[in-house]
Each structure stands twice: as C-alpha cells, then as structure tokens.
Enzyme design. Structure first.
Site: not given
Ligand code: GLN
Length: 307
Positions: A63, A66, A191, A243, A261
């Site tokens: 993420s 992003k 994505y 989050y 993650v």
């Molecule tokens: N690719 C992961 C997902 O879509 C990214 C989530 C994350 O890093 N929090 O679940």
C-alpha cells in the site's frame, strides 16, 4: 545530529519485539517472508543516507504504492479527484466493504483499498491499458527513487489475484455505483501489480524527498507536483496513512506516513528528510509492528516531528 548512532540504538531497542508481529498471510506469497527482519533508512536533501539492518533487502511495498499512484492522479485530475474519492479517515479496516455501501461507492480516502483501486481506475482512464498505466507508475517510482532497476514481482501480483476476492468485491461495488470507469478485472490486476513493486528502505526514503520538499525533488530539481498538492498528500498520509490505526500512528510517531502489508512504512519530515522502515511482522491493523515502534523511537530520540 548523529543519525547513525540513533539508528543503531533503535535497531538494538526493537530487537525484543521482532517475534511479536504476524506476516500478511492472506497474500500467500507474502506469508513466506521471514518476519524477523528489520531495516531502516533516511535520506537527507543532499542525498546523504544513513541506514541500519536489512536496509538493502527488497520487499513488497504494497500500500505504500498508493502514495505514488495518488500523486500521479492528482497531477492531471487536480481537485476533480475529490468527486470520486473522499479525504476523511475511514476508521475501518483497509479492505472493509461496509462503509463503501453506505456511502454510495465513494471511498473515504485514496489510501484504503477501495480508494486506491479507484485511483488506479483514474490512471487507466488517463494513460490507457496494455501496460501503459503500469509503465507510467514504474517510471515515476524509478524517477523519485533515482533507481532504474525497480520493478514489480509477478509472483506476488499473481498470488494476490488468485485470492483477491475482497478487492474484486470492492471494485464491483464501486462499479455498481458508477464510480469505476474501466473493466473491473483490469483495474484490480493493475492495482495488484503496483502493490507488488519491490523496493528497499534506502530507495523508499529517497523516494519520499519530493513530499518533504513541496513537491520538488531537492536533488534533481524535478517538479513532481505542486506545493499545494504536496501539502495535501502529506495531510492525507497523516490522517489516513495507517487505516484504522492512523490516529494511533499520529499519536505515537507524529509524522505523515504510509504503511503497506509487506511491512514497510514511509514517513516524511518536512524540509529535512525522507524516512523508511521495514519489518514484515504486522499488528492487528495491518501495519508493521516493529516499524511503528522504530519510527516512534526515532521521533522521540531526535525530537523531530511535525508537532
Ligand atoms: N495489496 C494489498 C491489498 O489490496 C494492499 C493492502 C495493504 O498494504 N494494506 O490487500
């Protein structure tokens, strides 16, 4: 300030916690990563770097990507971006469906999964498919990290696609509310590919410099984004970058930051440096447990934070 000594101290102090986190096993390819790794790096405006531990081990940025896709999308959509995505903390897990239904398919912010999937959709509408969007994302990341070798890991992206039911559900839900223009499968695949980009903490701390410097790379002078947009990306990182633990991260660390993650976290100290830390064991909200602790130790020991 003796940054090297501070990083060395942090590496010693976090060691007892390395067994506490849990790797992200909902993406099978990530479940295989050894959780007891730790790396941390910082890059100053003149390019000087300090690092400790596994700072040159590549990992899945997940993420953290992003931040980069949102930067690209803001460049050509500007404030129109906020017609399709909000900018409020969600207070919900990163992959939650519930709020998206209540709020008519408009994701709360660009850093939860629904928001980032929506940003990827915007990029596909602008750059087109057939790999162009992914190519533009990779070109941008290579440029801000000043590292042409950066690429994504096809095995991780495919592994996530095989188990991506929830992200496909988020994309389908947005499509049902007419808030997704492109083909659902294609958006989610793109994505997953940008989430599967691999970098190390040295590269990531270098890549954060444009956000510490009003949108301009302080080493090359390249303008990546306007000062106002840089301010806003930092604000959204501070309020939404972790989050449903974003408040907790601001409380403990006091910096704009973004987690993934894969166990990475990037953070920005305005006008001074880019920071990155990596340790794959996650806390209950999906943020690196040791990484968060290390950043808290860093801002406490140095007295450097935005507050
Ligand atoms: N690719 C992961 C997902 O879509 C990214 C989530 C994350 O890093 N929090 O679940």
């Amino acid at each position: 300030m003796d940054y090297q000594a501070i990083l060395n101290d942090i590496a010693d102090e976090i060691r007892p916690f390395l067994k506490e986190g849990k790797v992200a096993d909902y993406i099978p390819a990530l479940a295989e990563v050894d959780p007891e790794q730790f790396g941390m790096a910082l890059t100053l405006f003149d390019g000087t770097q300090f690092s400790v531990g596994d700072a040159e081990t590549l990992f899945s940025i997940q993420s953290i990507s992003k931040v980069f896709t949102f930067t690209l999308a803001l460049n050509f959509y500007g404030t129109d971006m906020y017609k399709r995505i909000g900018r409020e903390p969600s207070g919900n897990p990163f992959n939650s469906l519930v709020q998206l239904e209540y709020e008519h398919g408009i994701p709360r912010n660009p850093f939860i999964n629904a928001g980032a999937i929506n940003v990827t959709d915007a990029l596909l509408s602008h750059y087109g498919d057939d790999g162009n969007t992914l190519h533009e994302v990779l070109t941008f990341i290579r440029s801000i990290a000043d590292e042409p070798s950066i690429d994504y890991n096809e095995t991780v992206a495919a592994s996530e696609m095989d188990h991506g039911f929830r992200n496909l559900a988020l994309a389908n839900l947005m499509k049902s509310f007419n808030n997704l223009d492109n083909d659902v499968q294609e958006v989610v695949e793109t994505y997953f590919k940008h989430c599967a980009v691999e970098m190390d903490t040295k590269m990531l701390s270098r890549a954060m410099l444009y956000l510490a410097n009003h949108g301009v790379d302080p080493i090359t002078g390249t303008v990546h984004i306007t000062p106002q947009q840089a301010k806003r990306i930092n604000a959204v990182m501070l309020t939404c970058g972790h989050y449903d633990a974003s408040g907790d991260f601001a409380f403990h660390v006091g910096l704009p930051g973004k987690s993934g993650v894969g166990g990475g976290i990037v953070a920005v100290i305005p006008k001074l440096m880019g920071l990155a830390v990596w340790s794959p064991g996650l806390n209950a909200q999906g943020n690196s447990l040791v990484g968060t602790k290390a950043l808290e130790l860093f801002t406490t020991k140095t007295g450097l934070s935005v507050f």
